[in-house]
Design an enzyme around this catalytic site. Sequence first.
Site, short mmCIF file in Angstrom:
data_model
loop_
_atom_site.label_atom_id
_atom_site.label_comp_id
_atom_site.label_asym_id
_atom_site.label_seq_id
_atom_site.Cartn_x
_atom_site.Cartn_y
_atom_site.Cartn_z
N CYS A 110 -132.74 -68.85 63.93
CA CYS A 110 -131.59 -67.94 64.08
C CYS A 110 -130.26 -68.65 63.93
O CYS A 110 -129.26 -68.01 63.61
CB CYS A 110 -131.67 -67.21 65.42
SG CYS A 110 -131.61 -68.30 66.86
N GLU A 151 -130.11 -61.99 72.49
CA GLU A 151 -130.00 -63.19 71.65
C GLU A 151 -130.37 -62.77 70.24
O GLU A 151 -131.55 -62.66 69.90
CB GLU A 151 -130.93 -64.29 72.18
CG GLU A 151 -130.58 -64.79 73.57
CD GLU A 151 -129.26 -65.53 73.61
OE1 GLU A 151 -128.79 -65.99 72.54
OE2 GLU A 151 -128.69 -65.67 74.70
N GLY A 182 -132.26 -54.92 68.66
CA GLY A 182 -131.36 -55.15 69.79
C GLY A 182 -130.63 -53.89 70.21
O GLY A 182 -130.44 -53.64 71.40
N GLY A 195 -134.20 -61.51 69.12
CA GLY A 195 -134.68 -60.92 67.87
C GLY A 195 -133.52 -60.46 67.00
O GLY A 195 -132.42 -61.01 67.07
N ASN A 196 -133.76 -59.44 66.20
CA ASN A 196 -132.72 -58.98 65.27
C ASN A 196 -131.85 -57.89 65.89
O ASN A 196 -132.20 -57.28 66.90
CB ASN A 196 -133.35 -58.51 63.95
CG ASN A 196 -134.26 -57.31 64.15
OD1 ASN A 196 -133.83 -56.24 64.59
ND2 ASN A 196 -135.54 -57.47 63.83
#
Length: 506
Positions: free
Chosen positions: A244, A210, A193, A188-189
């Site tokens: 992404c 990630e 994170g 995710g972002n």
Amino acid sequence: MSKEHQVVERARRAFQTGKSKPLEFRLNQLKSLHRFINERRKDIADAVKKDLNKSGNSTELFETLSLEGEINVAVERLTEWAAPRPVEKSLVTIADEVYIRPEPLGVVLIIGAWNYPWVVTLQPLVGAIAAGNAAVVKPSEVSSHSAKLMEELLPLYLHEELYPVVCGGVSETQELLRQRFDHVFYTGNSTVGRLVMEAAARHLTPVTLELGGKSPCYIDKNVDLTVACRRITWGKFVNCGQTCIAPDYILCEPSIQNRLVEEIRKCITEFYTDDPKNFEDYGRIINQRHFQRLMSLLEGSTVAIGGDSDESQCYIAPTVLKDVTGDSKVMQEEIFGPILPIITISGVDEAIQFINDREKPLALYVFSQDNKLIRRVVAETSSGALVANDCLVHFTINALPFGGVGKSGMGQYHGQHSFDQLSHLRACLIKKLNMEAANAMRYPPHTDKKLGWARIFLLKQVNLGRLRRMAMLAMFTALGAFIVQLRRLGSKQHPIPYIVHYFVPG
């Protein structure tokens, strides 16, 4: 006791029975996951269509085929991955067993993302199963139809206690993060994170993050622009830019900016027709919040292509911005949508400086026919991955680790990298109780003589593989000499083979 706490405790109890550890069980679960994808292919495509307006073929290409490939590799190679891994020895340990033994970590939490709701959620699960772990799967609530389907159907194929699916929003995710896991895998972002890492730190739980970031794309002025723009247009606008590792912005010299715009315009028309809004292979922004965020990024920039939008459908046309600067609003955050800014620079020197002045990206793309220039960009920049003369395709290669560096993430997965990431690589040394005299150098008193022997025995590494190769070479050399000798002893008067003539006199 919360529902999330109960789910995690059930998974831990199931793991502690040892059920997930035998290779036969792991292989059966992986094959069941493969069967799930095959049998529920249409259900998966329908859910993704509702979430992101993807066509069935797009879902097949970017979700289910990648998952099938990941599972196939794991099934084929699992025995090799899970086997003890011998390592080099010193003279002290030359008679001992010295190896690395991959072991399951325990209970893994997998928090998926909404942009590719199946592949980025279930690929880590493949690694967790292969490594012998239990895993709690938390799909993104933003892709709600895919999450609901995963919750309903996955327990029909996988062990329900070892691999439960937990749905819900922020509060459910926060409650999950309060529990103790043995590893947390988040996609995710970077804002979330940080929260995931902070929650994991309370239990000293390792994490794989990630994330993403602004992945630059440098285009050399001497490259074939027609080919380069086809690959960049595809990589940027697939899934409506919600990837992404999509090129986030272009760096090029001013002399090719206008040609670049025209080539991209041609590619957009070729790929998505003159009416992308009604073309089945052009998706939608996931929700209105992200739609409004993306539209605000256009402020203060010059639209060269596209710019059309329809909030009621969360539609934004493929859009290219020109004459963008590093201070423009669109350059202050990851775009994650169908907007492609072009920034002009004086050449590769300034491009490298521009990239290095910012956070390390998840991917870096360079288009050039000059291998020397490509090698220079490789040597003088840092990113999760670097791809020359294409976009996105490194994600499809199981042998390459996929992951970020710095703010774009930590840890890696795909193929054996997933297995190793979600395993404890346990160091093992098995000694015998004989040959005690060889150990005298380490016992007190520590004399100069003992220290001299210790330098030899402890610092000298023994490469057994090399010794075996040398032994084989010596054996074949001796065999060759033996055969030559036989030929010399052979007699032309005797028609029988030389070796029989040698061993059977007369």
